[in-house]
Structure formats: C-alpha cells, structure tokens
Design a protein around this motif. Structure first.
Motif, PDB file in Angstrom:
ATOM      1  N   PRO A 290       0.775  -1.395  -0.029  1.00  0.00           N
ATOM      2  CA  PRO A 290       0.202   0.010   0.068  1.00  0.00           C
ATOM      3  C   PRO A 290       0.939   1.325   0.011  1.00  0.00           C
ATOM      4  O   PRO A 290       0.749   2.193  -0.422  1.00  0.00           O
ATOM      5  CB  PRO A 290      -0.877  -0.041   1.261  1.00  0.00           C
ATOM      6  N   ASP A 291       2.216   1.348   0.717  1.00  0.00           N
ATOM      7  CA  ASP A 291       2.862   2.485   0.692  1.00  0.00           C
ATOM      8  C   ASP A 291       3.395   2.699  -0.508  1.00  0.00           C
ATOM      9  O   ASP A 291       3.546   4.014  -1.196  1.00  0.00           O
ATOM     10  CB  ASP A 291       3.802   1.993   1.524  1.00  0.00           C
ATOM     11  N   GLU A 292       3.784   1.243  -1.275  1.00  0.00           N
ATOM     12  CA  GLU A 292       4.564   2.005  -2.733  1.00  0.00           C
ATOM     13  C   GLU A 292       3.581   2.300  -3.554  1.00  0.00           C
ATOM     14  O   GLU A 292       3.805   3.170  -4.425  1.00  0.00           O
ATOM     15  CB  GLU A 292       5.021   0.439  -3.337  1.00  0.00           C
ATOM     16  N   SER A 294       1.056   4.314  -2.792  1.00  0.00           N
ATOM     17  CA  SER A 294       0.877   5.773  -2.554  1.00  0.00           C
ATOM     18  C   SER A 294       1.883   6.507  -3.063  1.00  0.00           C
ATOM     19  O   SER A 294       1.581   7.712  -3.477  1.00  0.00           O
ATOM     20  CB  SER A 294       0.743   5.791  -0.947  1.00  0.00           C
ATOM     21  N   HIS A 295       3.088   6.261  -2.757  1.00  0.00           N
ATOM     22  CA  HIS A 295       4.314   6.643  -3.496  1.00  0.00           C
ATOM     23  C   HIS A 295       4.196   7.080  -4.997  1.00  0.00           C
ATOM     24  O   HIS A 295       4.520   8.013  -5.515  1.00  0.00           O
ATOM     25  CB  HIS A 295       5.718   6.141  -3.331  1.00  0.00           C
ATOM     26  N   ASN A 296       3.653   5.881  -5.759  1.00  0.00           N
ATOM     27  CA  ASN A 296       3.317   6.007  -7.108  1.00  0.00           C
ATOM     28  C   ASN A 296       2.141   6.897  -7.300  1.00  0.00           C
ATOM     29  O   ASN A 296       1.799   7.015  -8.821  1.00  0.00           O
ATOM     30  CB  ASN A 296       3.209   4.707  -7.817  1.00  0.00           C
ATOM     31  N   ASP A 334       1.815   1.517   9.874  1.00  0.00           N
ATOM     32  CA  ASP A 334       2.840   1.980  10.475  1.00  0.00           C
ATOM     33  C   ASP A 334       2.777   3.699  10.813  1.00  0.00           C
ATOM     34  O   ASP A 334       3.082   4.163  11.604  1.00  0.00           O
ATOM     35  CB  ASP A 334       4.526   1.656  10.174  1.00  0.00           C
ATOM     36  N   HIS A 335       2.565   4.144   9.421  1.00  0.00           N
ATOM     37  CA  HIS A 335       2.292   5.481   9.183  1.00  0.00           C
ATOM     38  C   HIS A 335       1.337   5.585   8.080  1.00  0.00           C
ATOM     39  O   HIS A 335       1.081   4.639   7.292  1.00  0.00           O
ATOM     40  CB  HIS A 335       3.417   6.203   9.000  1.00  0.00           C
ATOM     41  N   PRO A 336       0.679   7.004   7.987  1.00  0.00           N
ATOM     42  CA  PRO A 336       0.030   7.162   6.683  1.00  0.00           C
ATOM     43  C   PRO A 336       0.889   7.375   5.465  1.00  0.00           C
ATOM     44  O   PRO A 336       1.952   8.161   5.862  1.00  0.00           O
ATOM     45  CB  PRO A 336      -0.989   8.454   7.024  1.00  0.00           C
ATOM     46  N   THR A 343       4.116  11.003  -0.393  1.00  0.00           N
ATOM     47  CA  THR A 343       4.856  10.931   0.578  1.00  0.00           C
ATOM     48  C   THR A 343       4.070  10.473   2.243  1.00  0.00           C
ATOM     49  O   THR A 343       3.103  10.565   2.115  1.00  0.00           O
ATOM     50  CB  THR A 343       5.972  11.564   0.599  1.00  0.00           C
ATOM     51  N   HIS A 344       4.886  10.097   3.000  1.00  0.00           N
ATOM     52  CA  HIS A 344       4.497   9.592   4.349  1.00  0.00           C
ATOM     53  C   HIS A 344       4.115  11.066   5.164  1.00  0.00           C
ATOM     54  O   HIS A 344       4.640  12.004   4.877  1.00  0.00           O
ATOM     55  CB  HIS A 344       5.604   8.948   5.100  1.00  0.00           C
ATOM     56  N   SER A 345       3.192  10.882   6.120  1.00  0.00           N
ATOM     57  CA  SER A 345       2.599  11.878   6.974  1.00  0.00           C
ATOM     58  C   SER A 345       2.978  11.267   8.472  1.00  0.00           C
ATOM     59  O   SER A 345       3.141  10.002   8.551  1.00  0.00           O
ATOM     60  CB  SER A 345       1.430  12.365   6.624  1.00  0.00           C
TER      61      SER A 345
HETATM   62 ZN   LIG Z   1       7.057   4.552   2.041  1.00  0.00          ZN
END
Ligand SMILES: [Zn+2]
Length: 394
Positions: A290-292, A294-296, A334-336, A343-345
C-alpha cells in the motif's frame, strides 16, 4: 501483529471524500474491529521524519526519542554490516536521474541482480578504506563512510522530491562535499553501464545515479524479549524492518517471493507467519505494497493492495489464531502515506485489536475517521505494544 505499510490516508476527492481504507472492501479488518477495539496511535513523534524507520520502532514498542539513529543503520544490520567506531551508514538508492531531475526514486524497481552488478561496479570504482558500498534489495543499498560528523548532515529522501531538481536537493552541512562528489561521480560511471543500456533498450528506467540519505550510527537497542517477555519472528521484504528485527533479537524470517511491491507473495508471507506461530509466541507480518502504491500516486493499486492484505493476510491468520485457546491480534499501518502527498505523513494511525481479554467497544469498521473519534488513544505510539502484549491483566 499485522502491518499494512502506509495504508492510512486522508479523504480523497476521487473517492467522494472517503479514504482508500474506507473505500476498500476489508471484511477481515472490520471483523477484528467488531470483535475488539478500534483505537488511534501516533507512531511518528512530533519533530521526527515520518518514515517507516521511526514508525516501525514505535510499533515494535521502542521510543524513537530514545532509540532512533536513522534508517540506514537498521538496513545495515540486515546486511550483516557492523557499524563500529566512527562508521556511519547511509541508505544508497539507485535512482533514475534525467534532465537534472530525480525522475524515479527506485530506478524502475530495478531487479536485485542488476542492482548488485551496478553497486559492486561502484564499489570497485569509488570504494576505498573509508567508503564502502553494499548491495541490498532492488533499489535499496547501503554506503558506509567514516566520520561521526556525517551523521548530522541534512539529506533528502529521494521519494519526497521526485520530479524536482537534483541540485536543489543535494546533501548539505559539514562534510557534504564528499557525498555530493560521490553522487555526481556515480552518474558519470553508471549512465552508460551495460546494465543500464539494456534497461533503457527494454523501455525500463535505468539506475543511473546513487542518492545518499537516511544516515546514522548504530543504535543501542534492548532485546524485545527483555522488554516484552516474548520472542518470535518478523516477516517483511524490507531490509530496515528485518534489520530492526535482528537488532532486537527477533528472527527475520526469509520468505520466497516477498518483493516489497504490488506483486509480493501474500500467501507465502501468511504461510510463514502461521508456521512461525506454531513454534513462537509473536509474529509481525509487514506488507509494503500500500505504501508503494501511494508513492506512485496509484489510487486503484492502493485499494487493491489494502484488499489483498485484508483477504490474503489478515483473514487467514485470524482463522488460524481462532484455533488457539488464547491469542491477540493487532492490525495497523505504521504511518499514513496520503496518496495526494505521495509521501509519508506523521499523522496518527488507526489500529484494530482483538483477542483474549480485549473488551469490545462500539466500533463497526476499520478506518481513519472512526478511529479518530476513539477514546483509546496513544500519543506515544510505542506504548501500544505494552497494551497489546500485556493489556489490563498485567
Ligand atoms: Zn514509504
């Protein structure tokens, strides 16, 4: 403990003001909430960089204020690199540079074998007694340099500045010239390397430069067992998570096909987690997809990654645990990683907890909005681990 990296988000216009977690079909996570508690925890303390390194320390129950020294030392631990004396580890991304900009922070998610060839070439060309390069997974590598002062440099994570000027984002501070020289030289050395010529020929982004960031010295961490009384394993494709596991005495379990990307082998992660629970008390499964997404900036892929995590990880592991006389299960990001920011918040994250001795609350589904109204709140997110493992009974 099941972690969907970057799963939490903010309301998205395209989804009619819902978050991806609200829009995704997540019957299993909702079920965890309905049979237990929905809460909210801040895993990134104010003033810390909102990365998985800080957040994963917190979710494993370690106060980042006390133990955080940087991302790279955790990844270096995974690679078996000892950071003694004045050695400082840097994360060394293979990136795609073009037109003076950072075109891609991941060099098109370059394969580990291609990357290993480029990194060992760089080590031969640029390495010396005080500078060494170590190949990791895909675009994620390590560079170790000597000099305590380097730990204090101001370095920018490349995934935060995609599309932006290279020059404007180079490292700053005392001793930065050395890093800048290495990064510039890497472009000259890598751009025409045969591995990159072949990638460009196939229409893939080349790994034509290294980007150094996330540096730090070795952290001094007490073991998880000493802190929380149980041992166990950690399943993740991500070196920083496996490195942290190693440093706190948990077993970093290798899973075939765990890529840290959309195509990660969810079923294999679940199988290995279940096997780990046959012999150990604790397991953490970390899924990066899910993080990847979001980065994309890929909303559809993010929703799919959340649904895969729910269906292929949360569901089967909950089913396996239901056979135990007593268990607890904690599901959280772990983080939004808000898709709008790419990117992360550091915003607080929702968590769902169920199992032995966990009192049921009123919550009906797993999402950010519902969680933000919960009275179960951890402003120091690292304290959630104690609540999870020991709870009220201790
Ligand atoms: Zn990330």
């Amino acid at each position: 403990m099941l972690v969907g990296d970057g799963m939490a988000d903010r309301p998205v216009g395209e989804l009619g003001g819902r978050t991806p977690l609200e829009a995704a079909g997540t019957p299993n996570m909702d079920d965890v909430v309905r049979s237990g508690q929905l809460g909210i925890a801040r895993m990134v303390p104010p003033g810390f960089p909102p990365g998985s390194d800080v957040a994963v320390l917190s979710i494993l129950g370690y106060d980042p204020g006390r133990y955080y020294t940087g991302r790279a030392p955790l990844e270096a631990a995974k690679l078996g690199i000892e950071l003694s004396g004045e050695l400082v580890a840097f994360r060394c991304n293979l990136i795609t540079a073009g037109d003076g900009r950072i075109a891609d922070y991941s060099a098109g998610h370059i394969s580990s074998s291609e990357a290993a060839e480029l990194i060992s070439f760089l080590d031969r060309e640029l390495g010396e007694d005080r500078i060494k390069f170590y190949a990791g997974v895909s675009y994620r590598h390590i560079c170790v340099m000597e000099g305590d002062h380097l730990a204090g440099l101001n370095c920018v994570p490349p995934h935060d500045v995609v599309g932006q000027s290279l020059e404007a984002n180079l490292p700053q501070g005392r001793g930065a010239e050395g890093l800048v020289r290495i990064m510039r030289r890497s472009y000259d050395l890598l751009r025409d390397h045969q591995v990159n010529r072949a990638r460009v020929g196939r229409g893939q982004n080349p790994g034509n430069m290294v980007w150094l960031w996330g540096q730090g010295k070795a952290p001094a961490l007490p073991s998880f067992k000493d802190c929380y009384g149980v041992g166990g394993g950690v399943i993740s494709a991500v070196d920083l998570v496996k490195g942290l596991a190693k440093l706190i005495g948990l077993d970093p379990i290798e899973v075939p096909g765990a890529t840290g990307y959309y195509d990660t082998n969810y079923e294999a992660k679940t199988d290995y987690a279940v096997k780990c629970l046959d012999r150990e008390s604790f397991v953490l499964v970390h899924v990066e997809a899910p993080d990847e997404a979001s980065h994309n900036g890929d909303l559809e892929e993010k929703i799919r990654a959340i649904e895969n995590f729910d269906r292929l990880v949360v569901g089967p592991i909950k089913e396996r645990l239901a056979r135990e006389p007593a268990f607890r299960m904690l599901v959280l990001p772990d983080h939004p990683t808000p898709i709008e920011l790419r990117t992360h918040s550091g915003d607080p994250v929702p968590f769902a907890l169920c199992g032995h001795g966990v009192e049921r609350d009123e919550a009906e589904a797993f999402d950010e909005q519902r969680a933000s109204g919960s009275s179960l709140r951890f402003d120091d997110g690292y304290r959630l681990m104690e609540h999870f493992i020991k709870g009220k009974e201790c």
